[in-house]
Write a protein that holds these residues in place. Structure first.
Motif, mmCIF file in Angstrom:
data_model
loop_
_atom_site.group_PDB
_atom_site.id
_atom_site.type_symbol
_atom_site.label_atom_id
_atom_site.label_comp_id
_atom_site.label_asym_id
_atom_site.label_seq_id
_atom_site.Cartn_x
_atom_site.Cartn_y
_atom_site.Cartn_z
ATOM 1 N N LEU A 13 0.830 -1.209 0.000
ATOM 2 C CA LEU A 13 0.000 0.000 0.000
ATOM 3 C C LEU A 13 0.864 1.258 0.000
ATOM 4 C CD1 LEU A 13 -2.788 -1.102 2.494
ATOM 5 C CD2 LEU A 13 -3.092 -0.595 0.056
ATOM 6 N N GLY A 14 1.952 1.227 0.743
ATOM 7 C CA GLY A 14 2.870 2.372 0.746
ATOM 8 C C GLY A 14 3.484 2.595 -0.622
ATOM 9 N N ILE A 15 3.886 1.521 -1.279
ATOM 10 C CA ILE A 15 4.444 1.633 -2.632
ATOM 11 C C ILE A 15 3.398 2.208 -3.578
ATOM 12 C CG2 ILE A 15 5.262 0.288 -4.622
ATOM 13 C CD1 ILE A 15 6.628 -1.587 -2.569
ATOM 14 N N ALA A 16 2.165 1.706 -3.485
ATOM 15 C CA ALA A 16 1.092 2.200 -4.356
ATOM 16 C C ALA A 16 0.845 3.693 -4.132
ATOM 17 C CB ALA A 16 -0.184 1.401 -4.117
ATOM 18 N N ARG A 17 0.869 4.127 -2.886
ATOM 19 C CA ARG A 17 0.653 5.552 -2.597
ATOM 20 C C ARG A 17 1.786 6.413 -3.147
ATOM 21 N NH1 ARG A 17 -0.493 7.173 3.153
ATOM 22 N NH2 ARG A 17 -1.310 8.999 2.087
ATOM 23 N N ARG A 18 3.029 5.933 -3.002
ATOM 24 C CA ARG A 18 4.157 6.703 -3.533
ATOM 25 C C ARG A 18 4.141 6.721 -5.062
ATOM 26 N NH1 ARG A 18 6.272 4.103 0.952
ATOM 27 N NH2 ARG A 18 7.220 2.425 -0.275
ATOM 28 N N GLU A 19 3.767 5.615 -5.662
ATOM 29 C CA GLU A 19 3.653 5.564 -7.122
ATOM 30 C C GLU A 19 2.595 6.552 -7.604
ATOM 31 O OE1 GLU A 19 4.299 4.571 -11.035
ATOM 32 O OE2 GLU A 19 5.437 3.719 -9.379
ATOM 33 N N LEU A 20 1.493 6.591 -6.911
ATOM 34 C CA LEU A 20 0.418 7.519 -7.238
ATOM 35 C C LEU A 20 0.892 8.971 -7.120
ATOM 36 C CD1 LEU A 20 -2.626 7.764 -7.927
ATOM 37 C CD2 LEU A 20 -3.061 7.748 -5.467
ATOM 38 N N ALA A 21 1.634 9.265 -6.069
ATOM 39 C CA ALA A 21 2.089 10.633 -5.817
ATOM 40 C C ALA A 21 3.251 11.056 -6.719
ATOM 41 C CB ALA A 21 2.501 10.785 -4.353
ATOM 42 N N LEU A 22 4.176 10.129 -6.992
ATOM 43 C CA LEU A 22 5.417 10.492 -7.674
ATOM 44 C C LEU A 22 5.559 9.944 -9.087
ATOM 45 C CD1 LEU A 22 7.852 9.679 -4.710
ATOM 46 C CD2 LEU A 22 6.993 11.932 -5.377
ATOM 47 N N GLY A 23 4.725 8.990 -9.445
ATOM 48 C CA GLY A 23 4.912 8.246 -10.678
ATOM 49 C C GLY A 23 5.083 9.079 -11.926
ATOM 50 N N GLU A 24 4.207 10.028 -12.154
ATOM 51 C CA GLU A 24 4.268 10.836 -13.378
ATOM 52 C C GLU A 24 5.527 11.688 -13.427
ATOM 53 O OE1 GLU A 24 0.724 12.950 -14.497
ATOM 54 O OE2 GLU A 24 -0.543 11.336 -13.706
ATOM 55 N N VAL A 25 5.878 12.300 -12.310
ATOM 56 C CA VAL A 25 7.078 13.136 -12.257
ATOM 57 C C VAL A 25 8.332 12.302 -12.495
ATOM 58 C CG1 VAL A 25 8.509 14.561 -10.732
ATOM 59 C CG2 VAL A 25 6.029 14.878 -10.766
ATOM 60 N N LEU A 26 8.401 11.155 -11.830
ATOM 61 C CA LEU A 26 9.578 10.296 -11.988
ATOM 62 C C LEU A 26 9.671 9.734 -13.399
ATOM 63 C CD1 LEU A 26 9.544 8.411 -8.575
ATOM 64 C CD2 LEU A 26 10.983 10.339 -9.257
ATOM 65 N N LEU A 27 8.546 9.409 -14.009
ATOM 66 C CA LEU A 27 8.553 8.920 -15.386
ATOM 67 C C LEU A 27 9.049 10.004 -16.341
ATOM 68 C CD1 LEU A 27 7.900 6.577 -17.300
ATOM 69 C CD2 LEU A 27 5.574 7.512 -17.475
ATOM 70 N N ARG A 28 8.614 11.221 -16.132
ATOM 71 C CA ARG A 28 9.072 12.341 -16.965
ATOM 72 C C ARG A 28 10.573 12.553 -16.776
ATOM 73 N NH1 ARG A 28 5.351 15.720 -15.774
ATOM 74 N NH2 ARG A 28 6.357 16.595 -13.949
ATOM 75 N N GLU A 29 11.044 12.512 -15.527
ATOM 76 C CA GLU A 29 12.484 12.655 -15.264
ATOM 77 C C GLU A 29 13.271 11.541 -15.952
ATOM 78 O OE1 GLU A 29 13.212 12.730 -11.063
ATOM 79 O OE2 GLU A 29 12.141 14.614 -10.768
ATOM 80 N N GLU A 30 12.743 10.333 -15.885
ATOM 81 C CA GLU A 30 13.410 9.178 -16.495
ATOM 82 C C GLU A 30 13.507 9.350 -18.011
ATOM 83 O OE1 GLU A 30 15.285 5.433 -16.079
ATOM 84 O OE2 GLU A 30 14.669 6.864 -14.575
ATOM 85 N N ARG A 31 12.401 9.742 -18.626
ATOM 86 C CA ARG A 31 12.373 9.938 -20.079
ATOM 87 C C ARG A 31 13.369 11.017 -20.495
ATOM 88 N NH1 ARG A 31 7.293 11.040 -20.620
ATOM 89 N NH2 ARG A 31 6.654 8.870 -20.799
ATOM 90 N N GLU A 32 13.399 12.115 -19.751
ATOM 91 C CA GLU A 32 14.323 13.214 -20.071
ATOM 92 C C GLU A 32 15.774 12.782 -19.906
ATOM 93 O OE1 GLU A 32 13.086 16.473 -17.600
ATOM 94 O OE2 GLU A 32 11.221 16.761 -18.714
ATOM 95 N N ALA A 33 16.068 12.072 -18.822
ATOM 96 C CA ALA A 33 17.449 11.641 -18.572
ATOM 97 C C ALA A 33 17.911 10.648 -19.635
ATOM 98 C CB ALA A 33 17.561 11.012 -17.181
ATOM 99 N N LEU A 34 17.045 9.713 -19.996
ATOM 100 C CA LEU A 34 17.398 8.749 -21.045
ATOM 101 C C LEU A 34 17.566 9.438 -22.395
ATOM 102 C CD1 LEU A 34 15.157 5.703 -20.142
ATOM 103 C CD2 LEU A 34 17.624 5.634 -20.515
ATOM 104 N N GLY A 35 16.671 10.370 -22.676
ATOM 105 C CA GLY A 35 16.763 11.104 -23.940
ATOM 106 C C GLY A 35 18.072 11.859 -24.053
ATOM 107 N N LYS A 36 18.471 12.486 -22.960
ATOM 108 C CA LYS A 36 19.738 13.225 -22.951
ATOM 109 C C LYS A 36 20.926 12.269 -23.090
ATOM 110 C CE LYS A 36 22.363 16.480 -20.143
ATOM 111 N NZ LYS A 36 22.414 17.231 -18.889
ATOM 112 N N LEU A 37 20.894 11.161 -22.371
ATOM 113 C CA LEU A 37 21.994 10.200 -22.409
ATOM 114 C C LEU A 37 22.149 9.580 -23.796
ATOM 115 C CD1 LEU A 37 24.134 8.569 -20.749
ATOM 116 C CD2 LEU A 37 22.334 6.865 -20.414
ATOM 117 N N LEU A 38 21.023 9.224 -24.402
ATOM 118 C CA LEU A 38 21.067 8.502 -25.673
ATOM 119 C C LEU A 38 20.939 9.410 -26.897
ATOM 120 C CD1 LEU A 38 18.792 5.486 -24.696
ATOM 121 C CD2 LEU A 38 21.292 5.515 -24.869
ATOM 122 N N GLY A 39 20.552 10.660 -26.671
ATOM 123 C CA GLY A 39 20.328 11.556 -27.807
ATOM 124 C C GLY A 39 19.157 11.101 -28.654
#
Length: 116
Positions: free
Chosen positions: A41-67
């Motif tokens: 339940l704690g994981i689900a709550r954190r995913e709900l709260a942070l998931g979109e932001v972390l996914l956007r950060e991940e996409r941006e970081a990968l995009g920068k790393l890989l061009g």
């Protein structure tokens, strides 16, 4: 917004399990399974709260790393292929450390507090 929110529902279930059920359990197996449920339940709550932001950060970081741009799953597969071929892009180690930190923010943020 409709009430209760999804986060409020998850919080209510966690509070019930922790405050009412867990103290009454004497069976070690059921106690352990209840603790696992509370963790989930704690994981689900954190995913709900942070998931979109972390996914956007991940996409941006990968995009920068890989061009390159694309879905995170595809970009991660590309990076894994490059690493397996011995062609890790410069900055891969730093990216991977940040990648793990993003995962831990959802899965187990206390680990980040203990081992910064």
């Amino acid at each position: 917004m409709d009430r209760p929110t999804l986060d409020e529902l998850l919080e209510a279930v966690a509070e019930f399990l922790e405050g009412e059920i867990l103290p009454a359990l004497t069976d070690p197996r059921l106690r352990f399974q209840t603790l696992v449920a509370l963790n989930a339940l704690g994981i689900a709550r954190r995913e709900l709260a942070l998931g979109e932001v972390l996914l956007r950060e991940e996409r941006e970081a990968l995009g920068k790393l890989l061009g390159a741009q694309g879905e995170v799953r595809e970009l991660l597969a590309s990076l894994a292929g490059l690493i397996r071929q011995g062609h890790a892009p410069p900055g891969t180690l730093g990216y991977l450390k940040d990648h793990v930190a993003r995962k831990l923010k959802v899965a187990n943020p206390k680990y980040l507090e203990r081992y910064p």
